[in-house]
Write an enzyme that holds these catalytic residues in place. Structure first.
Site, PDB file in Angstrom:
ATOM      1  N   LYS A  14      47.071  37.129  43.936  1.00  0.00           N
ATOM      2  CA  LYS A  14      46.722  36.443  42.874  1.00  0.00           C
ATOM      3  C   LYS A  14      47.890  36.460  41.747  1.00  0.00           C
ATOM      4  O   LYS A  14      48.114  35.338  41.162  1.00  0.00           O
ATOM      5  CB  LYS A  14      45.701  37.435  42.141  1.00  0.00           C
ATOM      6  CG  LYS A  14      44.428  37.443  42.724  1.00  0.00           C
ATOM      7  CD  LYS A  14      43.515  38.428  42.067  1.00  0.00           C
ATOM      8  CE  LYS A  14      44.281  39.853  42.481  1.00  0.00           C
ATOM      9  NZ  LYS A  14      43.578  41.009  42.119  1.00  0.00           N
ATOM     10  N   ARG A  89      35.843  42.118  36.566  1.00  0.00           N
ATOM     11  CA  ARG A  89      35.795  42.761  37.893  1.00  0.00           C
ATOM     12  C   ARG A  89      34.407  43.308  38.150  1.00  0.00           C
ATOM     13  O   ARG A  89      33.986  44.013  39.172  1.00  0.00           O
ATOM     14  CB  ARG A  89      36.589  44.261  37.567  1.00  0.00           C
ATOM     15  CG  ARG A  89      38.068  43.974  37.641  1.00  0.00           C
ATOM     16  CD  ARG A  89      38.425  43.836  39.153  1.00  0.00           C
ATOM     17  NE  ARG A  89      39.707  44.867  39.448  1.00  0.00           N
ATOM     18  CZ  ARG A  89      40.920  44.638  39.334  1.00  0.00           C
ATOM     19  NH1 ARG A  89      41.368  43.754  38.530  1.00  0.00           N
ATOM     20  NH2 ARG A  89      41.633  45.745  39.772  1.00  0.00           N
ATOM     21  N   ARG A 123      54.080  46.572  49.485  1.00  0.00           N
ATOM     22  CA  ARG A 123      54.427  46.054  48.072  1.00  0.00           C
ATOM     23  C   ARG A 123      55.123  47.232  47.432  1.00  0.00           C
ATOM     24  O   ARG A 123      54.764  48.224  47.527  1.00  0.00           O
ATOM     25  CB  ARG A 123      52.987  45.843  47.364  1.00  0.00           C
ATOM     26  CG  ARG A 123      52.875  45.098  45.999  1.00  0.00           C
ATOM     27  CD  ARG A 123      51.611  44.561  45.868  1.00  0.00           C
ATOM     28  NE  ARG A 123      50.706  45.445  45.764  1.00  0.00           N
ATOM     29  CZ  ARG A 123      49.190  44.942  45.299  1.00  0.00           C
ATOM     30  NH1 ARG A 123      49.078  43.765  45.166  1.00  0.00           N
ATOM     31  NH2 ARG A 123      48.413  45.861  44.809  1.00  0.00           N
ATOM     32  N   ARG A 156      53.759  51.140  43.535  1.00  0.00           N
ATOM     33  CA  ARG A 156      52.708  51.218  42.570  1.00  0.00           C
ATOM     34  C   ARG A 156      51.787  52.571  42.910  1.00  0.00           C
ATOM     35  O   ARG A 156      51.651  52.675  43.889  1.00  0.00           O
ATOM     36  CB  ARG A 156      51.730  49.890  42.493  1.00  0.00           C
ATOM     37  CG  ARG A 156      52.017  48.834  41.463  1.00  0.00           C
ATOM     38  CD  ARG A 156      51.289  47.776  41.753  1.00  0.00           C
ATOM     39  NE  ARG A 156      49.985  48.100  41.684  1.00  0.00           N
ATOM     40  CZ  ARG A 156      48.948  46.984  41.611  1.00  0.00           C
ATOM     41  NH1 ARG A 156      49.192  45.871  41.419  1.00  0.00           N
ATOM     42  NH2 ARG A 156      47.577  47.456  41.492  1.00  0.00           N
ATOM     43  N   ARG A 167      39.560  51.048  46.277  1.00  0.00           N
ATOM     44  CA  ARG A 167      39.691  49.793  45.724  1.00  0.00           C
ATOM     45  C   ARG A 167      39.021  48.631  46.450  1.00  0.00           C
ATOM     46  O   ARG A 167      38.243  47.746  45.994  1.00  0.00           O
ATOM     47  CB  ARG A 167      40.952  49.240  45.269  1.00  0.00           C
ATOM     48  CG  ARG A 167      41.464  49.868  44.001  1.00  0.00           C
ATOM     49  CD  ARG A 167      42.838  50.248  43.925  1.00  0.00           C
ATOM     50  NE  ARG A 167      43.635  49.127  43.967  1.00  0.00           N
ATOM     51  CZ  ARG A 167      45.105  48.894  44.184  1.00  0.00           C
ATOM     52  NH1 ARG A 167      45.458  50.153  44.820  1.00  0.00           N
ATOM     53  NH2 ARG A 167      45.631  47.636  44.223  1.00  0.00           N
TER      54      ARG A 167
HETATM   55  P1  AMP Z   1      45.304  45.163  39.289  1.00  0.00           P
HETATM   56  O1  AMP Z   1      46.730  45.108  39.091  1.00  0.00           O
HETATM   57  O2  AMP Z   1      44.389  43.957  38.937  1.00  0.00           O
HETATM   58  O3  AMP Z   1      44.901  45.814  40.465  1.00  0.00           O
HETATM   59  O4  AMP Z   1      44.834  46.451  38.090  1.00  0.00           O
HETATM   60  C1  AMP Z   1      45.303  47.711  38.077  1.00  0.00           C
HETATM   61  C2  AMP Z   1      44.170  48.546  37.556  1.00  0.00           C
HETATM   62  O5  AMP Z   1      44.086  48.285  36.304  1.00  0.00           O
HETATM   63  C3  AMP Z   1      43.017  48.686  38.292  1.00  0.00           C
HETATM   64  O6  AMP Z   1      42.819  49.566  39.430  1.00  0.00           O
HETATM   65  C4  AMP Z   1      41.999  49.493  37.236  1.00  0.00           C
HETATM   66  O7  AMP Z   1      42.296  50.843  36.981  1.00  0.00           O
HETATM   67  C5  AMP Z   1      42.633  48.465  36.019  1.00  0.00           C
HETATM   68  N1  AMP Z   1      42.001  47.376  35.778  1.00  0.00           N
HETATM   69  C6  AMP Z   1      42.369  46.019  35.578  1.00  0.00           C
HETATM   70  N2  AMP Z   1      41.740  45.007  35.557  1.00  0.00           N
HETATM   71  C7  AMP Z   1      40.418  45.691  35.232  1.00  0.00           C
HETATM   72  C8  AMP Z   1      39.027  45.134  35.046  1.00  0.00           C
HETATM   73  N3  AMP Z   1      38.794  44.098  34.819  1.00  0.00           N
HETATM   74  N4  AMP Z   1      38.194  46.173  34.786  1.00  0.00           N
HETATM   75  C9  AMP Z   1      38.398  47.460  34.931  1.00  0.00           C
HETATM   76  N5  AMP Z   1      39.715  47.949  35.314  1.00  0.00           N
HETATM   77  C10 AMP Z   1      40.605  46.963  35.334  1.00  0.00           C
END
Ligand code: AMP
Length: 217
Positions: A14, A89, A123, A156, A167
């Site tokens: 993404k 999400r 990653r 990360r 996840r």
């Molecule tokens: P990502 O980089 O998109 O995988 O986001 C990393 C973390 O940020 C996720 O595992 C959540 O803890 C939080 N997060 C990001 N976007 C959202 C969302 N739309 N709703 C809830 N938590 C989010």
């Protein structure tokens, strides 16, 4: 004005695909995960609120996320549009979004779980400038160091097997219904994310009727 949402499981590309799209079409690339990571790194009050939740691979509460998205979009720096990654999400976030903004397309990057495991555990992230690397597809020139700023490459905090299991389960449970909701409104293009980055980008452009992608030499 073009407004896109990009969705896909962790490791589906993404970030890479939205950056390519945004750079070429002058769109603002908004990553909700990056906004939260910035807060954690900068030790803000919001960062302190979300740090543990994020490290466990769980979702931040909807009210907080919606406030962050609203604030970000209220900056109105997106004259030509935006591509938003990591949001919505779940169904509630999707409904909030559809009520507030009209969307031109939802890009769904489709990747089998087996490939997700392979990619996510490879990653790395630069601790200095935040640049993404992948030890399979995008290795740094010097092991462990960022090509751009020389910063140390780290994993990360939420790229552990435990957090990834959580996840992935959360993704299938919550995101599949969101994709169905958008699909009902005919916004969704599903692209096979197993191909290399240029092929995926080309297909996204073709399916959205956008100018063709020509990778920089
Ligand atoms: P990502 O980089 O998109 O995988 O986001 C990393 C973390 O940020 C996720 O595992 C959540 O803890 C939080 N997060 C990001 N976007 C959202 C969302 N739309 N709703 C809830 N938590 C989010």
């Amino acid at each position: 004005m073009r407004k896109y949402v990009i969705m896909g499981v962790q490791g589906s590309g993404k970030g890479t695909q939205s950056a390519l799209l945004a750079a070429d079409l002058d769109l603002v690339d908004i990553s909700v995960g990056d906004i939260f990571r910035w807060h954690v790194k900068s030790h803000t009050k919001l960062g302190a609120q979300v740090r543990r939740v994020m490290a466990r691979g769980e979702l931040v509460g909807d009210d907080l996320v919606e406030a962050v998205v609203r604030d970000r979009l209220q900056q109105h720096d997106w004259n030509y549009g935006f591509v938003i990654d990591g949001f919505p999400r779940n169904r509630r976030q999707a409904e909030f979004f559809l009520e507030s903004y009209d969307i031109d397309g939802v890009i769904h990057l489709d990747l089998p779980d087996k490939e997700v495991w392979r990619r996510v555990l490879a990653r790395r992230l630069c601790s200095g400038c935040g640049m993404d690397y992948n030890l399979i597809a995008h290795r740094p020139e010097t092991d462990g160091r960022c090509d751009v700023c020389g910063g140390e490459l780290v994993t990360r905090e939420d790229d552990t097997p435990e957090a990834l299991t959580r996840r992935l389960a959360e993704y299938h449970d919550k995101i599949d219904p969101v994709i169905d909701l958008f699909r009902g409104k005919e916004y969704v293009i599903t692209v096979d994310a197993r191909a290399d980055r240029a092929t995926v980008q080309r297909e996204i452009r073709e399916r959205l009727g956008l100018p063709a992608y020509t990778p920089a030499a």
